[in-house]
Design an enzyme around this catalytic site. Structure first.
Site, short mmCIF file in Angstrom:
data_model
loop_
_atom_site.label_atom_id
_atom_site.label_comp_id
_atom_site.label_asym_id
_atom_site.label_seq_id
_atom_site.Cartn_x
_atom_site.Cartn_y
_atom_site.Cartn_z
N ASP A 34 0.84 -1.20 0.00
CA ASP A 34 0.00 0.00 0.00
C ASP A 34 0.87 1.25 0.00
O ASP A 34 1.59 1.50 0.96
CB ASP A 34 -0.91 -0.01 1.23
CG ASP A 34 -1.98 -1.08 1.13
OD1 ASP A 34 -2.75 -1.05 0.15
OD2 ASP A 34 -2.02 -1.96 2.01
N MET A 36 0.89 5.23 0.04
CA MET A 36 0.03 6.37 0.41
C MET A 36 0.85 7.64 0.49
O MET A 36 1.99 7.61 0.96
CB MET A 36 -0.63 6.09 1.76
CG MET A 36 -1.40 4.79 1.83
SD MET A 36 -2.23 4.61 3.42
CE MET A 36 -2.93 2.96 3.22
N GLY A 141 -6.78 4.26 3.40
CA GLY A 141 -5.94 5.11 4.25
C GLY A 141 -5.34 4.38 5.43
O GLY A 141 -4.25 4.70 5.86
N PHE A 142 -6.07 3.39 5.93
CA PHE A 142 -5.62 2.72 7.15
C PHE A 142 -5.96 1.24 7.12
O PHE A 142 -6.96 0.84 6.51
CB PHE A 142 -6.30 3.34 8.38
CG PHE A 142 -6.07 4.82 8.48
CD1 PHE A 142 -4.89 5.32 9.01
CD2 PHE A 142 -7.00 5.71 7.98
CE1 PHE A 142 -4.65 6.68 9.07
CE2 PHE A 142 -6.79 7.08 8.03
CZ PHE A 142 -5.61 7.57 8.57
N GLY A 175 -9.81 -4.63 2.22
CA GLY A 175 -10.26 -3.89 3.40
C GLY A 175 -11.19 -4.70 4.28
O GLY A 175 -12.26 -5.12 3.85
N GLY A 176 -10.72 -4.96 5.51
CA GLY A 176 -11.59 -5.62 6.49
C GLY A 176 -11.86 -7.09 6.21
O GLY A 176 -12.83 -7.65 6.72
N GLY A 196 -4.79 -7.58 5.65
CA GLY A 196 -3.69 -6.96 6.38
C GLY A 196 -3.71 -7.33 7.84
O GLY A 196 -3.00 -8.25 8.29
#
Ligand code: DX5
Ligand code: ZN
Length: 220
Positions: A34, A36, A141-142, A175-176, A196
């Site tokens: 990732d 960013m 972003g996270f 994501g998630g 992740g």
């Protein structure tokens, strides 16, 4: 065959070589990286110099997810650093056909990503051009955020377009993702799962990769 791409965002950055080796031992298919820039997303991570260093110590394909403005300016750098797949965001590229063409000219797999609120239909005319579509299932972003359930219907819809058009692109979801929802995401049509925190937050990490691969039907 579905693929698992552990995201280094949740790895220990002080020991990236070991962190990549652990997921490789568990059967990971790609390493998701990732990138960013603190502009497109409110976080700053790593760039080409780090990718160049870690490229020397892993054999797995590098799946580079660019969450940056002005991606066009750095495509050569990411390609030269060792990216195998380069994915750019629809929302940050004004001339995405040009950007995708450039990635392909560099000899890399080209991907387009869209945020959870961006409609799949926007990409309709690009589907024949790309190797991969990355559907974000959190706002980028996270790491460690919760999967947004409405993305399931976007995966199903994209999969229908893929089948109807006989396209060959991968459907990657990011994501998630965890052991509880991986099956549902695959059933909806995903072919590549990014994970992740659910991978690197586990102990031991290898076992979590094996468990996820088992859920994905590719247990080793
Ligand atoms: C988020 C990144 C993801 C992130 C996923 O902006 O694109 O790849 O690392 O992390 P988890 O699996 O923890 O949601
Ligand atoms: Zn990502």
């Amino acid at each position: 065959m579905t693929k698992l791409a552990p995201s280094l965002l949740s790895a220990n950055f002080a020991r990236l070589e070991d962190e990549m080796a652990m997921v490789e031992r568990g059967g990971a298919d790609w390493i998701h990286i990732d990138v960013m820039d603190g502009h497109f997303v409110p976080n700053i991570t790593i760039g080409p110099p780090v990718i160049r260093s870690i490229r020397k110590v892993s054999r797995l394909p590098f799946d580079v997810h660019l969450m940056i403005e002005n991606a066009d300016r750095c495509l050569e750098d990411f390609a030269a650093a060792g990216a195998d797949i380069i994915t750019v965001h629809w929302e940050s590229c004004a001339h995405i056909h040009r950007t995708v063409s450039k990635i392909k000219e560099l000899g890399k797999m080209a991907g387009i990503s869209i945020n959870p609120a961006t409609p799949v239909d926007l990409m309709k005319h690009m589907l024949a051009e790309v190797d991969l579509v990355l559907l974000m299932s959190v706002n980028p972003g996270f790491g460690g955020q919760k999967f947004i359930p409405m993305v399931l219907s976007k995966i199903e819809y994209l999969n229908t377009l893929r089948e109807n058009g006989r396209y060959g692109f991968e459907i990657e979801v990011d994501g998630g993702i965890n052991l509880d929802n991986a099956g549902k995401v695959l059933d909806a049509g995903a072919t590549v799962l990014v994970a992740g925190s659910s991978v690197y937050g586990a102990d031991p990490v290898e076992d979590r990769v094996r468990e996820l691969k088992r859920v994905m039907g590719g247990g080793i």
